[in-house]
Scaffold this motif. Structure first.
Motif, PDB file in Angstrom:
ATOM      1  N   GLY A 178       0.808  -1.210   0.000  1.00 44.26           N
ATOM      2  CA  GLY A 178       0.000   0.000   0.000  1.00 44.26           C
ATOM      3  C   GLY A 178       0.845   1.265   0.000  1.00 44.26           C
ATOM      4  O   GLY A 178       0.569   2.213  -0.741  1.00 44.26           O
ATOM      5  N   GLY A 179       1.886   1.290   0.835  1.00 44.74           N
ATOM      6  CA  GLY A 179       2.750   2.462   0.891  1.00 44.74           C
ATOM      7  C   GLY A 179       3.484   2.695  -0.415  1.00 44.74           C
ATOM      8  O   GLY A 179       3.663   3.839  -0.858  1.00 44.74           O
ATOM      9  N   LEU A 218      -3.426   3.410   4.862  1.00 43.69           N
ATOM     10  CA  LEU A 218      -2.063   3.047   5.235  1.00 43.69           C
ATOM     11  C   LEU A 218      -1.925   2.955   6.747  1.00 43.69           C
ATOM     12  O   LEU A 218      -2.657   3.608   7.491  1.00 43.69           O
ATOM     13  CB  LEU A 218      -1.074   4.098   4.696  1.00 43.69           C
ATOM     14  CG  LEU A 218      -1.125   4.374   3.191  1.00 43.69           C
ATOM     15  CD1 LEU A 218      -0.171   5.504   2.843  1.00 43.69           C
ATOM     16  CD2 LEU A 218      -0.788   3.122   2.392  1.00 43.69           C
ATOM     17  N   ASP A 219      -0.956   2.139   7.200  1.00 43.15           N
ATOM     18  CA  ASP A 219      -0.675   2.102   8.631  1.00 43.15           C
ATOM     19  C   ASP A 219      -0.017   3.413   9.051  1.00 43.15           C
ATOM     20  O   ASP A 219       0.434   4.197   8.212  1.00 43.15           O
ATOM     21  CB  ASP A 219       0.226   0.907   8.974  1.00 43.15           C
ATOM     22  CG  ASP A 219       1.574   0.987   8.290  1.00 43.15           C
ATOM     23  OD1 ASP A 219       2.450   1.735   8.770  1.00 43.15           O
ATOM     24  OD2 ASP A 219       1.770   0.310   7.253  1.00 43.15           O
ATOM     25  N   GLY A 270       1.977   5.936   6.667  1.00 39.33           N
ATOM     26  CA  GLY A 270       1.273   7.187   6.426  1.00 39.33           C
ATOM     27  C   GLY A 270       2.113   8.395   6.781  1.00 39.33           C
ATOM     28  O   GLY A 270       2.107   9.400   6.056  1.00 39.33           O
ATOM     29  N   ALA A 271       2.854   8.318   7.880  1.00 38.84           N
ATOM     30  CA  ALA A 271       3.712   9.433   8.293  1.00 38.84           C
ATOM     31  C   ALA A 271       4.802   9.692   7.254  1.00 38.84           C
ATOM     32  O   ALA A 271       5.131  10.857   6.954  1.00 38.84           O
ATOM     33  CB  ALA A 271       4.338   9.135   9.650  1.00 38.84           C
ATOM     34  N   ARG A 272       5.361   8.614   6.682  1.00 41.49           N
ATOM     35  CA  ARG A 272       6.387   8.788   5.646  1.00 41.49           C
ATOM     36  C   ARG A 272       5.807   9.428   4.387  1.00 41.49           C
ATOM     37  O   ARG A 272       6.450  10.280   3.761  1.00 41.49           O
ATOM     38  CB  ARG A 272       7.027   7.445   5.309  1.00 41.49           C
ATOM     39  CG  ARG A 272       7.923   6.887   6.404  1.00 41.49           C
ATOM     40  CD  ARG A 272       8.889   5.846   5.859  1.00 41.49           C
ATOM     41  NE  ARG A 272       8.183   4.689   5.315  1.00 41.49           N
ATOM     42  CZ  ARG A 272       7.903   3.599   5.995  1.00 41.49           C
ATOM     43  NH1 ARG A 272       8.248   3.510   7.279  1.00 41.49           N
ATOM     44  NH2 ARG A 272       7.268   2.581   5.434  1.00 41.49           N
TER      45      ARG A 272
END
Length: 242
Positions: free
Chosen positions: A166-167, A194-195, A199-201
């Motif tokens: 997903g990422g 996203l996890d 998601g933060a990345r």
């Protein structure tokens, strides 16, 4: 009386700008959206007016059903308002027909969606090349490879989209959006599937590209921490711009 492209702005709701017109990417005046549901009229977005400066990062926030995605669609010219107007880079979206809006959108706007919207049977490279090829760009492969390298996917460029995590798919979507060098990137809950770590990345990457490319970033999000990173916030409450 303020005027843009010979269109007078008479709204009592509209507040005069504090920045020059040339510095605006969006001007929105009395924008509203209503739909018919059976015999009733449902107001999704009440009359709203605001400006967005070129290169800004903007969060559209609010509860589910508050009108966030509707507003994003109106800014993109994917939907037409019931009243009011949207100017994109000085051109009136609401004065254009569907073909005109599509042309302007293709020239100025990139999209990143929660669902990625990649073509699953194409490779990462082919997905990023596609908008360039549709625009007749001769060096589509080279530019696509450069952007996949930029988002950290050089070694995954020949994998089909359905083979990516997903990422990774979201990074391909970001490369596809930025490869056409849009003036505006519109993102609808870009980390929703996203996890937290991935998601933060992705968000760090979006803000990095916003700074480096000068692309105006407009995000629909439920994430208050993400909204706090933006230079401007538009809060919707049951279709009202707070």
């Amino acid at each position: 009386m303020p005027v843009i492209n010979n269109h007078p702005i008479t709204s009592k709701l509209f507040q005069p700008m504090t920045i020059p017109v040339d510095n605006l990417i969006f001007r929105v005046v009395d924008l509203a959206k209503q739909v018919q549901v059976n015999d009733a009229t449902l107001t999704i977005l009440h009359p709203s007016s605001f400006d967005i400066e070129r290169g800004a990062s903007v969060a559209i926030v609010g509860a589910s059903g508050s009108g966030k995605s509707t507003l994003l669609g109106l800014l993109a010219g994917l939907d037409t308002p019931s009243q009011g107007a949207v100017w994109l880079a000085g051109q009136s979206l609401t004065a254009l027909d569907e073909d005109g809006r599509a042309q302007l959108r293709g020239e100025l706007i990139g999209f990143v969606f929660q669902s990625f919207q990649l073509l699953p049977n194409l490779t990462a490279l082919e997905n990023v090349m596609l908008p360039l090829e549709l625009n007749g760009v001769k060096q589509a492969r080279q530019q696509a490879q450069e952007w996949l390298t930029r988002v950290g996917l050089a070694r995954r460029q020949h994998h089909r989209a359905q083979q990516l995590s997903g990422g990774e798919q979201q990074r391909v979507a970001i490369a596809r959006a930025f490869v056409v060098q849009p003036a505006v990137l519109l993102a609808d809950e870009p980390t929703g599937n996203l996890d937290a770590e991935t998601g933060a990345r992705i968000i760090d990457l979006l803000f990095e590209l916003n700074r480096e490319q000068g692309t105006t970033l407009v995000l629909v999000t439920h994430d208050s921490q993400l909204a706090a990173r933006c230079s401007q916030r538009l809060t919707l409450d049951a279709g009202h711009l707070a």
